[in-house]
Motif scaffolding. Sequence first.
Motif, PDB file in Angstrom:
ATOM      1  N   ALA A 118       2.727 -11.366   4.757  1.00 18.60           N
ATOM      2  CA  ALA A 118       3.459 -10.640   5.707  1.00 18.60           C
ATOM      3  C   ALA A 118       2.977  -9.223   5.705  1.00 18.60           C
ATOM      4  CB  ALA A 118       4.759 -10.625   5.651  1.00 18.60           C
ATOM      5  N   ALA A 119       3.224  -8.508   6.873  1.00 20.53           N
ATOM      6  CA  ALA A 119       2.844  -7.084   6.724  1.00 20.53           C
ATOM      7  C   ALA A 119       3.607  -6.239   7.672  1.00 20.53           C
ATOM      8  CB  ALA A 119       1.331  -7.063   7.598  1.00 20.53           C
ATOM      9  N   ALA A 120       4.080  -4.932   7.034  1.00 23.38           N
ATOM     10  CA  ALA A 120       5.124  -4.262   7.824  1.00 23.38           C
ATOM     11  C   ALA A 120       4.555  -2.769   7.455  1.00 23.38           C
ATOM     12  CB  ALA A 120       6.529  -4.216   6.983  1.00 23.38           C
ATOM     13  N   SER A 137      -4.786  -0.163   5.532  1.00 20.40           N
ATOM     14  CA  SER A 137      -4.095   0.639   4.182  1.00 20.40           C
ATOM     15  C   SER A 137      -2.589   0.937   4.508  1.00 20.40           C
ATOM     16  CB  SER A 137      -5.155   1.654   3.899  1.00 20.40           C
ATOM     17  OG  SER A 137      -5.310   2.529   4.913  1.00 20.40           O
ATOM     18  N   ARG A 138      -2.311   1.212   5.690  1.00 15.67           N
ATOM     19  CA  ARG A 138      -0.952   1.970   6.166  1.00 15.67           C
ATOM     20  C   ARG A 138       0.126   0.999   6.370  1.00 15.67           C
ATOM     21  NH1 ARG A 138      -2.503   5.774  11.004  1.00 15.67           N
ATOM     22  NH2 ARG A 138      -4.043   7.126  10.075  1.00 15.67           N
ATOM     23  N   TYR A 139      -0.060  -0.430   5.659  1.00 15.41           N
ATOM     24  CA  TYR A 139       0.954  -1.521   5.680  1.00 15.41           C
ATOM     25  C   TYR A 139       1.662  -1.688   4.572  1.00 15.41           C
ATOM     26  CZ  TYR A 139       0.154  -2.278  10.859  1.00 15.41           C
ATOM     27  OH  TYR A 139      -0.083  -2.298  12.103  1.00 15.41           O
ATOM     28  N   CYS A 140       2.719  -2.102   4.226  1.00 26.30           N
ATOM     29  CA  CYS A 140       3.137  -2.830   3.214  1.00 26.30           C
ATOM     30  C   CYS A 140       2.766  -4.333   3.420  1.00 26.30           C
ATOM     31  CB  CYS A 140       4.597  -2.644   3.047  1.00 26.30           C
ATOM     32  SG  CYS A 140       5.509  -3.777   2.068  1.00 26.30           S
ATOM     33  N   MET A 141       2.475  -4.863   2.154  1.00 27.14           N
ATOM     34  CA  MET A 141       1.994  -6.147   2.520  1.00 27.14           C
ATOM     35  C   MET A 141       2.895  -6.889   1.334  1.00 27.14           C
ATOM     36  SD  MET A 141      -0.278  -6.360   4.684  1.00 27.14           S
ATOM     37  CE  MET A 141      -0.812  -8.013   4.514  1.00 27.14           C
ATOM     38  N   GLY A 142       3.342  -8.179   1.838  1.00 27.38           N
ATOM     39  CA  GLY A 142       4.088  -8.903   0.839  1.00 27.38           C
ATOM     40  C   GLY A 142       3.893 -10.393   1.002  1.00 27.38           C
ATOM     41  N   TRP A 143       4.441 -10.891  -0.106  1.00 34.99           N
ATOM     42  CA  TRP A 143       4.487 -12.484  -0.247  1.00 34.99           C
ATOM     43  C   TRP A 143       5.658 -13.035  -0.002  1.00 34.99           C
ATOM     44  CZ3 TRP A 143       0.108 -15.624   0.414  1.00 34.99           C
ATOM     45  CH2 TRP A 143      -1.377 -14.918   0.116  1.00 34.99           C
TER      46      TRP A 143
END
Length: 126
Positions: free
Chosen positions: A96-98, A30-36
């Motif tokens: 991807a995760a940041a 939950s602490r990560y930004c998630m992207g496509w």
Amino acid sequence: QVQLVESGGGSVQAGGSLRLSCAASIRDYSRYCMGWFRQAPGKEREGVATIDRDGRATYADSVKGRFTISRDNAQNTLSLQMDSLKPEDTAMYYCAAAYIRPGAQCPARRDAYAFWGQGTQVTVSS
């Protein structure tokens, strides 16, 4: 060990729909930004959509109104609902995760994302 696994790609005709999923093995997901992101042959990888810790989503102009990103923090999953698909949506799609601090927005730069999946192919025919 962090692992991102995409699924749901396939071949569809223009105007059709697909739903991509990403299963994330990340502590404190939950602490990560998630992207496509997506990459078409001969082109650079580009951002499609991101969703931050608070569920705020951003979209590339090319997919606004057609794609919807969502996340389930209880299941550690990320989804991308893709409707009204066009041939130009054909690409390999990556999850991807940041890691981001509370209140921060998702980064726009690809190199800010530390973790990547292997990708799932989406092909849209006219």
